[in-house]
Design a protein around this motif. Structure first.
Motif, PDB file in Angstrom:
ATOM      1  N   ALA A  52      51.958  52.468   9.358  1.00 39.29           N
ATOM      2  CA  ALA A  52      53.094  52.474  10.279  1.00 39.29           C
ATOM      3  C   ALA A  52      52.663  52.899  11.681  1.00 39.29           C
ATOM      4  CB  ALA A  52      54.191  53.400   9.751  1.00 39.29           C
ATOM      5  N   PHE A  53      51.765  53.877  11.760  1.00 44.53           N
ATOM      6  CA  PHE A  53      51.317  54.332  13.073  1.00 44.53           C
ATOM      7  C   PHE A  53      50.481  53.263  13.778  1.00 44.53           C
ATOM      8  CE2 PHE A  53      47.725  56.040  15.490  1.00 44.53           C
ATOM      9  CZ  PHE A  53      48.413  56.565  16.573  1.00 44.53           C
ATOM     10  N   VAL A  54      49.500  52.670  13.083  1.00 52.31           N
ATOM     11  CA  VAL A  54      48.642  51.688  13.751  1.00 52.31           C
ATOM     12  C   VAL A  54      49.437  50.441  14.117  1.00 52.31           C
ATOM     13  CG1 VAL A  54      46.528  52.553  12.689  1.00 52.31           C
ATOM     14  CG2 VAL A  54      47.824  50.765  11.532  1.00 52.31           C
ATOM     15  N   TRP A  55      50.500  50.133  13.356  1.00 53.02           N
ATOM     16  CA  TRP A  55      51.374  49.029  13.758  1.00 53.02           C
ATOM     17  C   TRP A  55      52.036  49.356  15.088  1.00 53.02           C
ATOM     18  CZ3 TRP A  55      56.531  48.464  14.916  1.00 53.02           C
ATOM     19  CH2 TRP A  55      57.005  47.160  15.022  1.00 53.02           C
ATOM     20  N   LEU A  56      52.485  50.606  15.236  1.00 55.66           N
ATOM     21  CA  LEU A  56      53.058  51.010  16.516  1.00 55.66           C
ATOM     22  C   LEU A  56      52.024  50.902  17.622  1.00 55.66           C
ATOM     23  CD1 LEU A  56      55.295  52.525  18.238  1.00 55.66           C
ATOM     24  CD2 LEU A  56      54.079  54.618  17.600  1.00 55.66           C
ATOM     25  N   GLU A  57      50.811  51.340  17.373  1.00 55.79           N
ATOM     26  CA  GLU A  57      49.781  51.353  18.414  1.00 55.79           C
ATOM     27  C   GLU A  57      49.339  49.958  18.817  1.00 55.79           C
ATOM     28  OE1 GLU A  57      45.195  52.882  19.102  1.00 55.79           O
ATOM     29  OE2 GLU A  57      45.961  52.366  17.128  1.00 55.79           O
ATOM     30  N   LEU A  58      49.259  49.033  17.861  1.00 59.71           N
ATOM     31  CA  LEU A  58      48.610  47.749  18.117  1.00 59.71           C
ATOM     32  C   LEU A  58      49.557  46.567  18.192  1.00 59.71           C
ATOM     33  CD1 LEU A  58      45.589  48.215  15.673  1.00 59.71           C
ATOM     34  CD2 LEU A  58      45.680  48.712  18.123  1.00 59.71           C
ATOM     35  N   VAL A  59      50.748  46.657  17.602  1.00 61.84           N
ATOM     36  CA  VAL A  59      51.614  45.483  17.484  1.00 61.84           C
ATOM     37  C   VAL A  59      52.973  45.687  18.142  1.00 61.84           C
ATOM     38  CG1 VAL A  59      52.714  43.896  15.851  1.00 61.84           C
ATOM     39  CG2 VAL A  59      50.461  44.832  15.326  1.00 61.84           C
ATOM     40  N   ALA A  60      53.565  46.835  17.988  1.00 59.37           N
ATOM     41  CA  ALA A  60      54.953  47.054  18.403  1.00 59.37           C
ATOM     42  C   ALA A  60      55.142  46.750  19.885  1.00 59.37           C
ATOM     43  CB  ALA A  60      55.372  48.497  18.106  1.00 59.37           C
ATOM     44  N   PRO A  61      56.260  46.104  20.243  1.00 62.42           N
ATOM     45  CA  PRO A  61      56.536  45.859  21.669  1.00 62.42           C
ATOM     46  C   PRO A  61      56.916  47.152  22.379  1.00 62.42           C
ATOM     47  CG  PRO A  61      58.384  45.147  20.321  1.00 62.42           C
ATOM     48  CD  PRO A  61      57.298  45.550  19.363  1.00 62.42           C
ATOM     49  N   HIS A  62      56.555  47.218  23.673  1.00 63.08           N
ATOM     50  CA  HIS A  62      56.897  48.378  24.520  1.00 63.08           C
ATOM     51  C   HIS A  62      56.358  49.684  23.931  1.00 63.08           C
ATOM     52  CE1 HIS A  62      59.567  45.453  26.377  1.00 63.08           C
ATOM     53  NE2 HIS A  62      60.221  45.316  25.234  1.00 63.08           N
ATOM     54  N   ARG A  63      55.230  49.614  23.249  1.00 63.28           N
ATOM     55  CA  ARG A  63      54.719  50.786  22.552  1.00 63.28           C
ATOM     56  C   ARG A  63      54.248  51.879  23.508  1.00 63.28           C
ATOM     57  NH1 ARG A  63      51.781  46.269  21.772  1.00 63.28           N
ATOM     58  NH2 ARG A  63      49.654  46.117  22.595  1.00 63.28           N
ATOM     59  N   GLY A  64      54.002  51.543  24.752  1.00 61.17           N
ATOM     60  CA  GLY A  64      53.563  52.549  25.701  1.00 61.17           C
ATOM     61  C   GLY A  64      54.697  53.266  26.401  1.00 61.17           C
ATOM     62  N   GLU A  65      55.937  52.833  26.205  1.00 58.07           N
ATOM     63  CA  GLU A  65      57.052  53.469  26.883  1.00 58.07           C
ATOM     64  C   GLU A  65      57.345  54.826  26.248  1.00 58.07           C
ATOM     65  OE1 GLU A  65      60.377  50.898  26.986  1.00 58.07           O
ATOM     66  OE2 GLU A  65      59.340  49.310  28.132  1.00 58.07           O
ATOM     67  N   PRO A  66      57.647  55.821  27.065  1.00 62.78           N
ATOM     68  CA  PRO A  66      57.867  57.169  26.519  1.00 62.78           C
ATOM     69  C   PRO A  66      58.983  57.234  25.476  1.00 62.78           C
ATOM     70  CG  PRO A  66      57.583  57.254  28.902  1.00 62.78           C
ATOM     71  CD  PRO A  66      57.661  55.801  28.532  1.00 62.78           C
ATOM     72  N   VAL A  67      60.077  56.487  25.678  1.00 61.81           N
ATOM     73  CA  VAL A  67      61.179  56.542  24.718  1.00 61.81           C
ATOM     74  C   VAL A  67      60.742  56.023  23.356  1.00 61.81           C
ATOM     75  CG1 VAL A  67      63.489  55.676  24.200  1.00 61.81           C
ATOM     76  CG2 VAL A  67      62.926  56.391  26.525  1.00 61.81           C
ATOM     77  N   VAL A  68      59.949  54.969  23.332  1.00 63.09           N
ATOM     78  CA  VAL A  68      59.455  54.421  22.067  1.00 63.09           C
ATOM     79  C   VAL A  68      58.533  55.436  21.385  1.00 63.09           C
ATOM     80  CG1 VAL A  68      58.112  52.573  21.014  1.00 63.09           C
ATOM     81  CG2 VAL A  68      59.682  52.064  22.885  1.00 63.09           C
ATOM     82  N   VAL A  69      57.641  56.036  22.146  1.00 57.89           N
ATOM     83  CA  VAL A  69      56.736  57.033  21.576  1.00 57.89           C
ATOM     84  C   VAL A  69      57.523  58.228  21.034  1.00 57.89           C
ATOM     85  CG1 VAL A  69      54.871  58.649  22.097  1.00 57.89           C
ATOM     86  CG2 VAL A  69      54.806  56.331  23.020  1.00 57.89           C
ATOM     87  N   GLY A  70      58.470  58.735  21.836  1.00 58.71           N
ATOM     88  CA  GLY A  70      59.260  59.875  21.392  1.00 58.71           C
ATOM     89  C   GLY A  70      60.120  59.562  20.187  1.00 58.71           C
ATOM     90  N   GLY A  71      60.716  58.368  20.168  1.00 58.06           N
ATOM     91  CA  GLY A  71      61.525  57.982  19.008  1.00 58.06           C
ATOM     92  C   GLY A  71      60.700  57.860  17.743  1.00 58.06           C
ATOM     93  N   TRP A  72      59.489  57.310  17.865  1.00 58.18           N
ATOM     94  CA  TRP A  72      58.638  57.196  16.680  1.00 58.18           C
ATOM     95  C   TRP A  72      58.229  58.571  16.181  1.00 58.18           C
ATOM     96  CZ3 TRP A  72      53.983  58.529  14.666  1.00 58.18           C
ATOM     97  CH2 TRP A  72      53.550  57.822  13.545  1.00 58.18           C
ATOM     98  N   LEU A  73      57.835  59.457  17.092  1.00 55.22           N
ATOM     99  CA  LEU A  73      57.441  60.800  16.677  1.00 55.22           C
ATOM    100  C   LEU A  73      58.594  61.539  16.012  1.00 55.22           C
ATOM    101  CD1 LEU A  73      55.280  61.958  19.726  1.00 55.22           C
ATOM    102  CD2 LEU A  73      54.478  61.551  17.396  1.00 55.22           C
ATOM    103  N   LEU A  74      59.789  61.403  16.564  1.00 56.93           N
ATOM    104  CA  LEU A  74      60.947  62.069  15.979  1.00 56.93           C
ATOM    105  C   LEU A  74      61.237  61.520  14.587  1.00 56.93           C
ATOM    106  CD1 LEU A  74      63.289  64.070  16.300  1.00 56.93           C
ATOM    107  CD2 LEU A  74      64.600  62.221  17.375  1.00 56.93           C
TER     108      LEU A  74
END
Length: 458
Positions: A209-231
């Motif tokens: 799930a994490f590497v999918w976020l890092e390599l595939v997910a759209p807008h993965r560099g946006e802070p809201v996406v990162v914060g939402g995934w971490l939460l």
């Protein structure tokens, strides 16, 4: 926020032509195999490993918890632009920086894991209630009483025990006496059994799930996406730990397993780091985790090539094809490990290979972006305003370091695999043991070629 670059090394930066680098990589694996075959006649690593040093809690866990809460809150509520350090914290500090720190100091994430700290804090107001496994062991033992034969309803129980003249059951049918049964506190709690049987599979799924976020997910560099995934990740992990107990994190938190496996190479944790690798508990869960770890890094290199970009431009739907490519590559690594390794389970020997390739692949990212992330964070507090970090590593030096890291990882993998083969079949003839290792050596040569080729061919 732009996607962080993962490397500066290119084929033109290599100290030698690419074909010679590939030949040198294969020759290194073969020569190291021949050397250990001649000079390593008996297993040594199982004798070199003494008792592991205990993993103690670190007072830094409170600082790590505070920084984690700040970064998640800042990612969700703070600036939405590239000045937010959320992406650096997740993709550089945690994902990349955790490897060299663990290789040096051991499984540090277990000592400072903010999820463990938060889990313990959340259990404090529970009116003294303890986990089910601890509560069961505290029940007082029932007083012993003689076992009496059943009597018909309404009949008095005999005052004396059974006559010794009664026929005795065969030994295999005898019921053990109460004193011979294990105490209730010695039995594993029901809530702990699924976690033990699951091995590292939950962590492998979490890592995917994490590497999918890092390599595939759209807008993965946006802070809201990162914060939402971490939460979301933290809530899922805490919920599973509430059901399985705190030791869930040792099997379900991908970053804790990630740090634990890299920490097997720590000289501060193990007297002989190779012995620490050889003594890693085997199993399909370990193979799955390493397949996702190493396969995702290979996919990162492959997805940065012009050929992959041209394919996505023609086919469209990058999320679908990116997800399929990532899963397919990780599954291919898993199949190659479980099938091509023959009769030997040498999965643990892939740990040095995964560590070496990860350090090589993300070396420039760690040197350039890790300090920049720290600078971004302190600048939000009004410190060092106007300061910039514009370090530019020399491509030739980075390329040479990347080749060295990959080859060292494969040489260590060959040594560990050979020792594990000798340990698994100590009575087997030496030539037969070497024949069993041949598929493993061929597999490692393929890994070496794939790693070097994808790292420098864009």
């Amino acid at each position: 926020m732009t996607v962080l670059a993962h490397g500066v090394g290119q084929s033109q930066d290599l100290p030698l032509p690419l074909d010679l680098v590939l030949q040198a990589g294969a020759a290194t694996v073969v020569v190291s195999f021949l050397v250990v075959a001649v000079w390593w006649k008996r297993p040594r690593l199982h004798l070199a490993e003494g008792p592991e040093r205990p993993v103690r809690e670190s007072p830094l866990r409170w600082l790590v918890l505070a920084v984690t809460l700040y970064l998640v809150g800042n990612a969700l509520l703070g600036p939405r632009g590239p000045e937010n350090p959320a992406g650096h914290a997740l993709f550089v500090w945690l994902w990349v920086g955790l490897v060299p720190v663990s290789v040096v100091f051991g499984p540090v994430w277990r000592q400072v894991n903010p999820l463990r700290t938060l889990f313990r804090l959340l259990r404090l107001p529970a009116a003294g209630l303890r986990p089910l496994s601890a509560a069961r062991s505290d029940f007082p033992a029932r007083p012993e009483s003689p076992v009496r034969p059943e009597s018909p309803a309404g009949a008095e129980s005999p005052a004396q025990p059974q006559s010794p003249a009664q026929p005795k059951l065969p030994a295999q049918l005898e019921v053990p006496a109460r004193s011979e049964l294990p105490a209730r506190s010695e039995l594993p709690a029901r809530s702990e059994l699924p976690a033990r049987s699951a091995g590292r599979w939950p962590a492998a799924i979490a890592l995917l799930a994490f590497v999918w976020l890092e390599l595939v997910a759209p807008h993965r560099g946006e802070p809201v996406v990162v914060g939402g995934w971490l939460l979301g990740y933290g809530l899922v992990q805490l919920a599973c730990a509430a059901v399985r107990g705190e030791e869930w994190f040792a099997r379900g938190d991908c970053f804790e397993v990630y740090s634990e496996l890299a920490g097997r190479l720590s000289p501060l944790r193990h007297r002989n780091p190779l012995a620490g690798v050889a003594h890693t508990a085997p199993g399909p869960g370990l193979a799955a985790f390493l397949a996702v770890w190493w396969g995702s890094t290979i996919f990162d290199s492959a997805s940065g090539s012009p050929a992959w970009a041209a394919f996505l431009q023609r086919a469209g739907n990058p999320i679908l094809y990116g997800t399929a490519g990532l899963i397919l590559l990780c599954a291919s690594v898993l199949v190659s490990v479980r099938v091509l390794s023959g009769r030997l389970d040498v999965t643990a020997s892939l740990i040095p290979i995964a560590v070496g390739y990860t350090l090589a692949h993300y070396l420039s990212l760690l040197l350039v972006e890790a300090p920049r992330g720290v600078l971004l964070m302190v600048q939000q507090w009004g410190v060092a305003e106007g300061v910039e970090w514009n370090m530019a590593p020399t491509p030739g030096v980075i390329a040479a370091a990347q080749i060295t890291l990959i080859l060292i990882g494969h040489v260590l993998g060959v040594v560990v695999a050979h020792d594990m083969a000798l340990t698994a079949a100590p009575e087997r003839p030496p030539l037969a043991t070497l024949a069993d290792e041949l598929p493993v050596v061929l597999l490692m040569i393929g890994y070496t070629w794939a790693g070097l080729f994808l790292l420098f061919v864009r």
